[in-house]
Design a protein around this motif. Structure first.
Motif, PDB file in Angstrom:
ATOM      1  N   SER A 131       8.294  11.418  -2.021  1.00 16.59           N
ATOM      2  CA  SER A 131       9.682  11.141  -1.170  1.00 16.59           C
ATOM      3  C   SER A 131      10.050  12.498  -1.411  1.00 16.59           C
ATOM      4  O   SER A 131      10.359  13.112  -2.403  1.00 16.59           O
ATOM      5  CB  SER A 131      10.649  10.260  -2.010  1.00 16.59           C
ATOM      6  N   THR A 132      10.438  13.165  -0.082  1.00 16.75           N
ATOM      7  CA  THR A 132      11.081  14.519   0.152  1.00 16.75           C
ATOM      8  C   THR A 132      12.685  13.983  -0.218  1.00 16.75           C
ATOM      9  O   THR A 132      13.363  13.259   0.077  1.00 16.75           O
ATOM     10  CB  THR A 132      10.911  15.155   1.357  1.00 16.75           C
ATOM     11  N   THR A 133      13.390  15.395  -0.436  1.00 15.92           N
ATOM     12  CA  THR A 133      14.717  15.380  -0.634  1.00 15.92           C
ATOM     13  C   THR A 133      15.390  15.300   0.639  1.00 15.92           C
ATOM     14  O   THR A 133      15.186  15.929   1.584  1.00 15.92           O
ATOM     15  CB  THR A 133      15.116  16.946  -1.375  1.00 15.92           C
ATOM     16  N   SER A 134      16.162  14.372   0.607  1.00 20.68           N
ATOM     17  CA  SER A 134      17.164  13.731   1.870  1.00 20.68           C
ATOM     18  C   SER A 134      18.471  13.250   1.593  1.00 20.68           C
ATOM     19  O   SER A 134      18.717  12.992   0.466  1.00 20.68           O
ATOM     20  CB  SER A 134      16.221  12.834   2.678  1.00 20.68           C
ATOM     21  N   PHE A 135      19.188  13.122   2.575  1.00 20.62           N
ATOM     22  CA  PHE A 135      20.558  12.740   2.109  1.00 20.62           C
ATOM     23  C   PHE A 135      20.744  11.440   1.605  1.00 20.62           C
ATOM     24  O   PHE A 135      20.188  10.209   2.051  1.00 20.62           O
ATOM     25  CB  PHE A 135      21.295  12.495   3.769  1.00 20.62           C
ATOM     26  N   GLY A 136      21.063  11.396   0.334  1.00 22.70           N
ATOM     27  CA  GLY A 136      21.448  10.201  -0.503  1.00 22.70           C
ATOM     28  C   GLY A 136      20.100   9.438  -1.268  1.00 22.70           C
ATOM     29  O   GLY A 136      20.264   8.619  -1.886  1.00 22.70           O
ATOM     30  N   SER A 137      19.034  10.330  -1.071  1.00 22.15           N
ATOM     31  CA  SER A 137      17.815   9.822  -1.792  1.00 22.15           C
ATOM     32  C   SER A 137      17.916   9.961  -3.077  1.00 22.15           C
ATOM     33  O   SER A 137      17.904  11.074  -3.700  1.00 22.15           O
ATOM     34  CB  SER A 137      16.595  10.489  -0.897  1.00 22.15           C
ATOM     35  N   TYR A 138      17.496   9.222  -4.038  1.00 21.41           N
ATOM     36  CA  TYR A 138      17.637   9.091  -5.445  1.00 21.41           C
ATOM     37  C   TYR A 138      15.879   9.521  -5.675  1.00 21.41           C
ATOM     38  O   TYR A 138      15.625  10.241  -6.427  1.00 21.41           O
ATOM     39  CB  TYR A 138      17.679   7.641  -5.965  1.00 21.41           C
ATOM     40  N   SER A 139      15.113   8.636  -4.851  1.00 25.00           N
ATOM     41  CA  SER A 139      13.633   8.918  -5.348  1.00 25.00           C
ATOM     42  C   SER A 139      13.331  10.290  -4.798  1.00 25.00           C
ATOM     43  O   SER A 139      12.301  10.880  -5.588  1.00 25.00           O
ATOM     44  CB  SER A 139      12.654   8.195  -4.248  1.00 25.00           C
TER      45      SER A 139
END
Length: 326
Positions: A278-286
């Protein structure tokens, strides 16, 4: 050619020198150092790692005391047992990307549930377990007893009722290894698993009470007590496979103790590694990087932290093989 001891470790150290490959080796060395210094390790399992047969390496990690506690989804809890008793009935579909909606419906009508390229056989897997787990649930309720979801699964495995229908070498079942050690497990969101759905159906039909299975809140209360007792000296590390609820549920116990219960001198997680695609993105915990967890009180500023941006079905067995000196 005869296999040499530690050949996987030697290969990784000789070839995995840069980028994600180097991160894999660094994380494995950090894991090993944490244990050697007297620390404990929590492993969290997201996705369908049991259906990916992570048990082949995970079971031995449990037997060798390289894992102190597991946080996993309800799917991972049950799918290891499903593979144990119905392995020969699984169907693999290498060309799953080419399936049409009608192909998918045909699988459903044939009582196959697809997980990427692997189809779980409903009748042979789910139903083979259901008849036994139903009795264990109902016997507990009749006796006025309540247990956590994983404890019911432990009772199922340790009762021996499934032993005659094992279809893989039982040494490759991580749940069986965990049951034999009575390894602590927390299973957040168990209700969304197949067995959770089945249990809910009995509640809806008034055949069981929902209170017969202990809740997620009770898991958190139990975990808070466990963490407070064991997060001492070198503390507890966190090895996260994937993201999602299995990871965040367990990880947030540290800030809860400090911020909500106002306990002093609570150690934060003392090692952290996540395997994620999972790539770093807006609001992503994973996909969030470890530093973000510092702001939430989950990791400390000096917690050794690693991120391996890759497929956990490839990376996790390699790290476990490294730690097992295979």
């Amino acid at each position: 050619m005869e296999k040499t001891i530690g050949s996987v470790r030697q290969f990784l150290e000789a070839n995995f020198l840069h980028f994600n490959a180097a991160s894999l080796v660094d994380a494995a060395k950090g894991y090993e150092a944490h244990l050697e210094q007297g620390g404990k390790m929590l492993v969290s399992l997201a996705g369908a790692m049991s259906t990916a047969e992570l048990g082949i390496s995970l079971a031995e990690m449990i037997r060798q005391d390289k894992i102190a506690i597991i946080s996993c989804t309800g799917a991972n809890l049950e799918e290891d047992i499903m593979n144990l008793v119905a392995h020969s009935h699984y169907k693999r579909i290498p060309n799953y990307r080419d399936l049409t909606p009608q192909d998918e419906l045909d699988l459903l009508n044939s009582k196959y549930n697809r997980v990427t390229d692997t189809c779980i056989p409903e009748e042979e897997a789910f139903r083979k377990i259901q008849v036994h787990i139903e009795k264990i649930w109902k016997d507990a309720e009749q006796a006025g007893e309540r247990f956590f979801p994983h404890e019911y699964m432990y009772k199922l495995l340790l009762s021996g009722v499934l032993k005659d229908v094992y279809e893989i070498d039982p040494k490759n079942s991580w749940m069986l290894a965990a049951a034999e050690k009575n390894l602590p497990i927390v299973v957040p969101g168990w209700e969304d698993s197949t067995m959770g759905n089945i249990f809910a159906s009995y509640v809806i039909k008034n055949e069981l009470k929902s209170s017969t299975v202990k809740s997620g809140i009770e898991y958190m209360v139990w975990l808070a007590d466990y963490y407070a007792k064991h997060a001492i000296d070198q503390g507890i590390g966190f090895f996260q496979i994937g993201g999602g609820i299995a990871g965040d549920f367990a990880m947030c116990v540290a800030p809860m103790l400090e911020q909500d219960l106002e306990m002093e001198n609570i150690k934060k997680w003392r090692y952290y590694c996540q395997i994620t695609d999972s790539t770093t993105s807006f609001g992503s915990y994973s996909g969030c990087i470890p530093n973000e967890k510092i702001t939430w009180g989950k990791l400390d500023v000096d917690t050794p932290s690693y991120v391996i941006e890759s497929d956990a079905t490839i990376v996790a067995p390699l790290i476990f093989a490294y730690l097992l000196n295979r």
